[in-house]
Design a protein around this motif. Structure first.
Motif, PDB file in Angstrom:
ATOM      1  N   PHE A  34       0.820  -1.202   0.000  1.00  0.00           N
ATOM      2  CA  PHE A  34       0.000   0.000   0.000  1.00  0.00           C
ATOM      3  C   PHE A  34       0.857   1.256   0.000  1.00  0.00           C
ATOM      4  CE2 PHE A  34      -2.364   3.315   2.321  1.00  0.00           C
ATOM      5  CZ  PHE A  34      -3.470   3.428   1.489  1.00  0.00           C
ATOM      6  N   VAL A  35       1.922   1.254   0.779  1.00  0.00           N
ATOM      7  CA  VAL A  35       2.799   2.431   0.847  1.00  0.00           C
ATOM      8  C   VAL A  35       3.479   2.665  -0.496  1.00  0.00           C
ATOM      9  CG1 VAL A  35       4.851   3.402   1.940  1.00  0.00           C
ATOM     10  CG2 VAL A  35       3.173   2.163   3.315  1.00  0.00           C
ATOM     11  N   ASP A  36       3.947   1.598  -1.140  1.00  0.00           N
ATOM     12  CA  ASP A  36       4.587   1.736  -2.455  1.00  0.00           C
ATOM     13  C   ASP A  36       3.605   2.288  -3.487  1.00  0.00           C
ATOM     14  OD1 ASP A  36       6.996   0.703  -1.509  1.00  0.00           O
ATOM     15  OD2 ASP A  36       6.347  -1.367  -1.873  1.00  0.00           O
ATOM     16  N   ALA A  37       2.333   1.857  -3.388  1.00  0.00           N
ATOM     17  CA  ALA A  37       1.332   2.316  -4.348  1.00  0.00           C
ATOM     18  C   ALA A  37       1.029   3.801  -4.174  1.00  0.00           C
ATOM     19  CB  ALA A  37       0.051   1.499  -4.193  1.00  0.00           C
ATOM     20  N   LYS A  38       1.118   4.297  -2.944  1.00  0.00           N
ATOM     21  CA  LYS A  38       0.769   5.686  -2.667  1.00  0.00           C
ATOM     22  C   LYS A  38       1.989   6.611  -2.627  1.00  0.00           C
ATOM     23  CE  LYS A  38      -3.616   4.996  -2.330  1.00  0.00           C
ATOM     24  NZ  LYS A  38      -4.520   5.555  -3.376  1.00  0.00           N
ATOM     25  N   ALA A  39       3.187   6.039  -2.592  1.00  0.00           N
ATOM     26  CA  ALA A  39       4.390   6.861  -2.481  1.00  0.00           C
ATOM     27  C   ALA A  39       4.618   7.655  -3.770  1.00  0.00           C
ATOM     28  CB  ALA A  39       5.597   5.976  -2.181  1.00  0.00           C
ATOM     29  N   ASN A  40       5.102   8.883  -3.607  1.00  0.00           N
ATOM     30  CA  ASN A  40       5.441   9.711  -4.779  1.00  0.00           C
ATOM     31  C   ASN A  40       6.951   9.792  -4.924  1.00  0.00           C
ATOM     32  OD1 ASN A  40       6.487  12.169  -3.252  1.00  0.00           O
ATOM     33  ND2 ASN A  40       4.391  12.064  -2.432  1.00  0.00           N
ATOM     34  N   MET A  43       9.157  11.398  -2.183  1.00  0.00           N
ATOM     35  CA  MET A  43       9.167  10.885  -0.810  1.00  0.00           C
ATOM     36  C   MET A  43      10.498  10.194  -0.529  1.00  0.00           C
ATOM     37  SD  MET A  43       6.287   8.449   1.018  1.00  0.00           S
ATOM     38  CE  MET A  43       4.995   9.631   0.587  1.00  0.00           C
ATOM     39  N   SER A  44      11.083  10.509   0.583  1.00  0.00           N
ATOM     40  CA  SER A  44      12.389   9.941   0.940  1.00  0.00           C
ATOM     41  C   SER A  44      12.262   8.497   1.381  1.00  0.00           C
ATOM     42  CB  SER A  44      13.035  10.766   2.056  1.00  0.00           C
ATOM     43  OG  SER A  44      12.259  10.673   3.239  1.00  0.00           O
ATOM     44  N   ALA A  45      13.369   7.767   1.325  1.00  0.00           N
ATOM     45  CA  ALA A  45      13.374   6.363   1.730  1.00  0.00           C
ATOM     46  C   ALA A  45      13.043   6.227   3.212  1.00  0.00           C
ATOM     47  CB  ALA A  45      14.737   5.743   1.432  1.00  0.00           C
ATOM     48  N   GLU A  46      13.512   7.216   4.029  1.00  0.00           N
ATOM     49  CA  GLU A  46      13.226   7.179   5.457  1.00  0.00           C
ATOM     50  C   GLU A  46      11.732   7.329   5.725  1.00  0.00           C
ATOM     51  OE1 GLU A  46      15.466   9.017   4.019  1.00  0.00           O
ATOM     52  OE2 GLU A  46      17.377   8.190   4.749  1.00  0.00           O
ATOM     53  N   LYS A  47      11.097   8.222   4.973  1.00  0.00           N
ATOM     54  CA  LYS A  47       9.657   8.438   5.142  1.00  0.00           C
ATOM     55  C   LYS A  47       8.876   7.183   4.755  1.00  0.00           C
ATOM     56  CE  LYS A  47       5.831  10.773   5.753  1.00  0.00           C
ATOM     57  NZ  LYS A  47       5.356  11.156   7.114  1.00  0.00           N
ATOM     58  N   ILE A  48       9.291   6.542   3.666  1.00  0.00           N
ATOM     59  CA  ILE A  48       8.629   5.310   3.226  1.00  0.00           C
ATOM     60  C   ILE A  48       8.786   4.219   4.278  1.00  0.00           C
ATOM     61  CG2 ILE A  48       8.703   3.450   1.516  1.00  0.00           C
ATOM     62  CD1 ILE A  48       9.445   5.519  -0.583  1.00  0.00           C
ATOM     63  N   ALA A  49      10.007   4.122   4.850  1.00  0.00           N
ATOM     64  CA  ALA A  49      10.258   3.118   5.882  1.00  0.00           C
ATOM     65  C   ALA A  49       9.402   3.380   7.124  1.00  0.00           C
ATOM     66  CB  ALA A  49      11.743   3.102   6.247  1.00  0.00           C
ATOM     67  N   ASP A  50       9.249   4.657   7.478  1.00  0.00           N
ATOM     68  CA  ASP A  50       8.426   5.005   8.639  1.00  0.00           C
ATOM     69  C   ASP A  50       6.959   4.626   8.410  1.00  0.00           C
ATOM     70  OD1 ASP A  50      10.615   5.984   9.948  1.00  0.00           O
ATOM     71  OD2 ASP A  50      10.271   8.075   9.375  1.00  0.00           O
ATOM     72  N   LEU A  51       6.472   4.888   7.203  1.00  0.00           N
ATOM     73  CA  LEU A  51       5.078   4.551   6.886  1.00  0.00           C
ATOM     74  C   LEU A  51       4.856   3.043   6.928  1.00  0.00           C
ATOM     75  CD1 LEU A  51       4.289   7.043   3.972  1.00  0.00           C
ATOM     76  CD2 LEU A  51       3.388   7.093   6.297  1.00  0.00           C
ATOM     77  N   LYS A  52       5.815   2.288   6.416  1.00  0.00           N
ATOM     78  CA  LYS A  52       5.684   0.831   6.438  1.00  0.00           C
ATOM     79  C   LYS A  52       5.689   0.306   7.869  1.00  0.00           C
ATOM     80  CE  LYS A  52       7.430  -0.255   1.824  1.00  0.00           C
ATOM     81  NZ  LYS A  52       8.278  -1.152   1.009  1.00  0.00           N
TER      82      LYS A  52
END
Length: 320
Positions: A34-40, A43-52
């Protein structure tokens, strides 16, 4: 019968467990989430990791399954990542919209298919039989998306007498009977499309079942006694000819709730099929798992109902 039903229900538990493991593995082993589908892209890798981490997507699949299973046993299938609501609430909100479409089209299909199938069987190779055999094969061959698009082209664009899609008129504040009629108007094309697709299969099914019955010895005996043809067909043959059909109805229950994914999507009908399709596109795996398990339970219950109905309509069958 009660003892048989209890045994079958108990056997469903390990079956559902195996199904859940398979579904969970397939859903979570697909690329992305879901995070990968919504990520732009910004968005930084740290932000993506936090969301996951927030959504619990950073844990290994086995641990995620155990956590999911513990909650599922208690009736908690998690929250939909897209709708931000419990999965059960999302399913309840849309399942009855799908059921209304499916139930009406299913009933109409049977009302049309049963008499046509009976007449085709009793007048085998006649002009009536050949005509409807051709029409049923056409019905079976037509893709659902083709029927839906042609319906929109004719009734919504060319004739402009029916809405293209949706469940109600946009911006409408109608209530009571006016709102009910508005829903029926929007429902017409989806129901028409689903009914047209289903009729062909049911006609062939009824015709085949009746042909098998009217060739039995007891039907010849009934005719030899001088009984009227209508009595022979509609009293003696029809009762046994509909036994396989009655049992098949039980197996059709999952389809009544599953929603017609293609038809609902084309007509933008807010049903569970359309929501399930969007959940897959958005990688809302929590909702996908809830939807799949809901369908698994319905399928098992439908099979159980078919067995029970078969024993009810045919006393020769004993459930053990």
């Amino acid at each position: 019968m009660i003892q048989y039903t209890v045994k079958r229900v108990l056997k469903m538990i390990p079956t559902l467990l195996v199904i859940s493991v398979i579904f969970f593995a397939i859903v979570n082993m697909t690329p992305g989430d879901f995070v990968d589908a919504k990520a732009n892209p910004n968005m930084s890798a740290e932000k993506i990791a936090d969301l996951k981490a927030i959504y619990g997507l950073d844990k290994p699949i086995p641990i995620r399954y155990v956590n999911w299973a513990k909650n599922a046993i208690q009736g908690n299938f998690g929250d939909s990542l897209k709708f931000k609501q419990p999965v059960t609430s999302v399913l309840k909100s849309y399942v009855w919209n799908s059921f209304s479409l499916a139930a009406i089209s299913f009933a109409l299909s049977l009302l049309v298919a049963i008499p046509i199938g009976i007449i085709s069987a009793t007048k085998q190779y006649s002009a009536f039989d050949k005509t409807f055999t051709l029409l049923t094969f056409i019905s079976i061959s037509l893709p659902s998306f083709f029927v839906a698009l042609i319906s929109i082209k004719i009734f919504s664009l060319d004739l402009a007498i029916l809405p293209i899609g949706g469940m109600t008129t946009a911006g409408s504040k109608a209530t009571g009977m006016a709102n009910f009629l508005d829903i029926l108007k929007h429902m017409f094309l989806p129901v028409f499309s689903l009914t047209l697709i289903q009729i062909g299969s049911w006609v062939r099914y009824v015709r085949t079942s009746m042909l098998e019955v009217i060739r039995q010895d007891y039907i010849r005996t009934a005719r030899a006694k001088g009984l009227k043809e209508k009595v022979v067909i509609y009293k003696h043959a029809l009762r046994n000819g509909l036994i396989p059909i009655v049992t098949f109805i039980g197996m059709s229950i999952p389809g009544l709730f599953a929603g017609a994914i293609i038809t609902e999507t084309i007509f933008t009908w807010p049903g569970i099929g359309k929501i399930g399709y969007e959940a897959i596109l958005n990688r809302d795996y929590t909702l996908v798992m809830g939807f799949n398990m809901f369908m698994a339970v319905l399928t098992l219950l439908g099979n159980l109902l078919s067995d029970i109905l078969y024993a009810v309509v045919d006393p020769r069958i004993k459930l053990k």
